[in-house]
Design a protein around this motif. Sequence first.
Motif, PDB file in Angstrom:
ATOM      1  N   GLY A 134      22.642 -21.333  33.627  1.00  0.00           N
ATOM      2  CA  GLY A 134      22.060 -20.774  32.413  1.00  0.00           C
ATOM      3  C   GLY A 134      20.555 -20.914  32.319  1.00  0.00           C
ATOM      4  N   LYS A 135      19.933 -21.440  33.371  1.00  0.00           N
ATOM      5  CA  LYS A 135      18.474 -21.592  33.348  1.00  0.00           C
ATOM      6  C   LYS A 135      17.820 -20.237  33.613  1.00  0.00           C
ATOM      7  N   LEU A 136      16.841 -19.918  32.795  1.00  0.00           N
ATOM      8  CA  LEU A 136      16.122 -18.651  32.947  1.00  0.00           C
ATOM      9  C   LEU A 136      15.341 -18.667  34.265  1.00  0.00           C
ATOM     10  N   VAL A 137      15.624 -17.703  35.161  1.00  0.00           N
ATOM     11  CA  VAL A 137      14.935 -17.691  36.449  1.00  0.00           C
ATOM     12  C   VAL A 137      14.086 -16.449  36.660  1.00  0.00           C
ATOM     13  N   ALA A 138      14.380 -15.400  35.885  1.00  0.00           N
ATOM     14  CA  ALA A 138      13.588 -14.172  36.008  1.00  0.00           C
ATOM     15  C   ALA A 138      13.701 -13.390  34.707  1.00  0.00           C
ATOM     16  N   VAL A 139      12.701 -12.563  34.452  1.00  0.00           N
ATOM     17  CA  VAL A 139      12.741 -11.683  33.285  1.00  0.00           C
ATOM     18  C   VAL A 139      12.257 -10.306  33.732  1.00  0.00           C
ATOM     19  N   VAL A 140      13.000  -9.278  33.326  1.00  0.00           N
ATOM     20  CA  VAL A 140      12.555  -7.914  33.611  1.00  0.00           C
ATOM     21  C   VAL A 140      11.993  -7.328  32.317  1.00  0.00           C
ATOM     22  N   PHE A 141      10.725  -6.980  32.340  1.00  0.00           N
ATOM     23  CA  PHE A 141      10.093  -6.363  31.177  1.00  0.00           C
ATOM     24  C   PHE A 141      10.111  -4.853  31.340  1.00  0.00           C
ATOM     25  N   ARG A 142      10.264  -4.191  30.231  1.00  0.00           N
ATOM     26  CA  ARG A 142      10.277  -2.729  30.286  1.00  0.00           C
ATOM     27  C   ARG A 142       9.371  -2.170  29.203  1.00  0.00           C
ATOM     28  N   TRP A 143       8.553  -1.230  29.603  1.00  0.00           N
ATOM     29  CA  TRP A 143       7.686  -0.524  28.669  1.00  0.00           C
ATOM     30  C   TRP A 143       7.996   0.964  28.722  1.00  0.00           C
ATOM     31  N   ASN A 144       7.722   1.637  27.626  1.00  0.00           N
ATOM     32  CA  ASN A 144       7.685   3.093  27.662  1.00  0.00           C
ATOM     33  C   ASN A 144       6.221   3.497  27.512  1.00  0.00           C
ATOM     34  N   VAL A 145       5.667   4.020  28.576  1.00  0.00           N
ATOM     35  CA  VAL A 145       4.254   4.382  28.573  1.00  0.00           C
ATOM     36  C   VAL A 145       4.155   5.895  28.712  1.00  0.00           C
ATOM     37  N   ASP A 146       3.712   6.559  27.653  1.00  0.00           N
ATOM     38  CA  ASP A 146       3.599   8.024  27.646  1.00  0.00           C
ATOM     39  C   ASP A 146       4.891   8.667  28.152  1.00  0.00           C
ATOM     40  N   GLY A 147       6.010   8.191  27.616  1.00  0.00           N
ATOM     41  CA  GLY A 147       7.302   8.764  27.975  1.00  0.00           C
ATOM     42  C   GLY A 147       7.827   8.345  29.332  1.00  0.00           C
ATOM     43  N   GLU A 148       7.062   7.483  30.027  1.00  0.00           N
ATOM     44  CA  GLU A 148       7.544   7.045  31.330  1.00  0.00           C
ATOM     45  C   GLU A 148       7.961   5.584  31.305  1.00  0.00           C
ATOM     46  N   LYS A 149       9.051   5.302  32.010  1.00  0.00           N
ATOM     47  CA  LYS A 149       9.599   3.962  32.066  1.00  0.00           C
ATOM     48  C   LYS A 149       8.787   3.114  33.038  1.00  0.00           C
ATOM     49  N   GLN A 150       8.278   1.992  32.575  1.00  0.00           N
ATOM     50  CA  GLN A 150       7.568   1.058  33.461  1.00  0.00           C
ATOM     51  C   GLN A 150       8.332  -0.255  33.473  1.00  0.00           C
ATOM     52  N   ILE A 151       8.690  -0.729  34.652  1.00  0.00           N
ATOM     53  CA  ILE A 151       9.499  -1.937  34.750  1.00  0.00           C
ATOM     54  C   ILE A 151       8.770  -2.969  35.602  1.00  0.00           C
ATOM     55  N   ARG A 152       8.653  -4.185  35.085  1.00  0.00           N
ATOM     56  CA  ARG A 152       7.995  -5.250  35.843  1.00  0.00           C
ATOM     57  C   ARG A 152       8.806  -6.539  35.747  1.00  0.00           C
ATOM     58  N   PRO A 153       9.279  -7.047  36.874  1.00  0.00           N
ATOM     59  CA  PRO A 153       9.965  -8.341  36.853  1.00  0.00           C
ATOM     60  C   PRO A 153       8.977  -9.505  37.011  1.00  0.00           C
ATOM     61  N   VAL A 154       9.316 -10.628  36.427  1.00  0.00           N
ATOM     62  CA  VAL A 154       8.581 -11.868  36.700  1.00  0.00           C
ATOM     63  C   VAL A 154       9.612 -12.923  37.090  1.00  0.00           C
ATOM     64  N   ARG A 155       9.154 -13.913  37.823  1.00  0.00           N
ATOM     65  CA  ARG A 155      10.110 -14.909  38.317  1.00  0.00           C
ATOM     66  C   ARG A 155       9.554 -16.311  38.128  1.00  0.00           C
ATOM     67  N   ARG A 156      10.456 -17.264  38.041  1.00  0.00           N
ATOM     68  CA  ARG A 156      10.042 -18.647  37.968  1.00  0.00           C
ATOM     69  C   ARG A 156       9.576 -19.069  39.353  1.00  0.00           C
ATOM     70  N   ALA A 157       8.400 -19.654  39.447  1.00  0.00           N
ATOM     71  CA  ALA A 157       7.878 -20.071  40.754  1.00  0.00           C
ATOM     72  C   ALA A 157       6.846 -21.160  40.557  1.00  0.00           C
ATOM     73  N   ARG A 158       6.917 -22.163  41.383  1.00  0.00           N
ATOM     74  CA  ARG A 158       5.922 -23.244  41.418  1.00  0.00           C
ATOM     75  C   ARG A 158       5.617 -23.788  40.019  1.00  0.00           C
ATOM     76  N   GLY A 159       6.671 -24.069  39.269  1.00  0.00           N
ATOM     77  CA  GLY A 159       6.496 -24.711  37.974  1.00  0.00           C
ATOM     78  C   GLY A 159       5.992 -23.791  36.886  1.00  0.00           C
ATOM     79  N   GLY A 160       5.997 -22.488  37.130  1.00  0.00           N
ATOM     80  CA  GLY A 160       5.557 -21.552  36.103  1.00  0.00           C
ATOM     81  C   GLY A 160       6.175 -20.191  36.349  1.00  0.00           C
TER      82      GLY A 160
END
Length: 430
Positions: A134-160
């Motif tokens: 249950g530990k959070l290890v990654a988050v996928v962020f999603r934006w709608n930019v001018d009608g276009e889907k933008q997806i960016r994942p972030v991950r837990r790494a090196r204590g941050g």
Amino acid sequence: MHNSNASLAVGKDKPIQKVLAALEAAGCNPQPTQDGQWMALCPAHDDHKPSLSIGEGDYGRALIHCFAGCLNKDVVAALALKLADLYPPASRRGVPKRLRQGPKPAPTPEAAVADLIRKWGQPSVRYPYRDARGKLVAVVFRWNVDGEKQIRPVRRARGGWLPGMPEEPRPLYRLPEVLEADVVHVVEGEKCADALAALGRVATTSIGGSNAARKSDWEPLRGKRVVIWPDNDEAGRAYGQVVARLCHDAGAAEVRIANLAAVWPGCPEKGDVADLLAKDKTKGKRYTLKLLKRAAAEAPPWEGPQPGEAESAAPPWRPFPVDVLPEPFRGFVQQVAESNDGCDPSYVAVPLLTLIAGCIGNRREVEIKADRREPAVIWSVVIGSSGTAKSPALKAVAQLLDPIEQEWHKQYRQALARWQQSQGSSRKSR
Ligand SMILES: [Zn+2]
């Protein structure tokens, strides 16, 4: 003891410094030579004229050689060192400190995309990925930019938190729930998984889009009944087949691929479970659940790959793009291929790439992303029918190193001759 500290000033924690200091302490009296190396009495045999040569190789490695024939392991043992002491720490070989550290991790997932939030505003959705506990290890962020889907994942790494995908194998979406469930629904994308979850179903997907399914860990589906819900298009059906195979290989008790269009007349191209739920909102949860249940029940169990399917799933063979090689390699590949009865150029080019990579070694790394670097390490295998000139092509490539090896061997023979001479004069003088 003879004082040769001046010759030892070669960098504080270098392996060669460690060896020279140990030789000094053992009374082996290391002395610099004209060619930038050192000679010392060998601690591993009864040595009266210096037989041990000490030098520095690539990446700060210490090179030792006893001309009387002692093994390096015996030499280092006599100095109370280990063979590993001849090498600098692996993580530090040839990589500048700044590059080693990479970008500084951010304290939160949001902080890791702060630049994008400034540019695009707050993300419209945030999909959390958790490990089995249950530990959070990654988050996928999603934006709608001018009608276009933008997806960016972030991950837990090196204590941050850092931008990028979690390490492979990547966790499935909603993993803790998946582990507890008997029946798991697999969909394409977090939005559909959340839509099914809102109906009380355990649903998951793989991170990183439909082409990255293989990079996720499907092992948690072992022993479970799996229903796959492909999007209603070619890409969706392909994803469904890949996922079915992965679930099957992971040991799922049963795998079915549902056909949304069969229970949803007029299902649009690219239509998915979330679309169905949105459409049927007015008819209520019960109605939608009934539809989904029917689709799942009508789906036949996946029987495993059909004969011949494995072959067709492999990407088609393509000729090696010899023209992308720079000279002199391009000409070399063409020439060798032609002189070997027109053998396939890949027989030459593939081992050649491996050889070039070996020559580069750890001196250079490619910085693919801010926090990802790859050294020039290439493992290659040439597969071809017998009698198609694989071996002559390989030999032609390997021969490129012959002049270098011959030169180094010549140097070795000269050093050996010098040593033998010194031993001879020592005997005479005794
Ligand atoms: Zn020796």
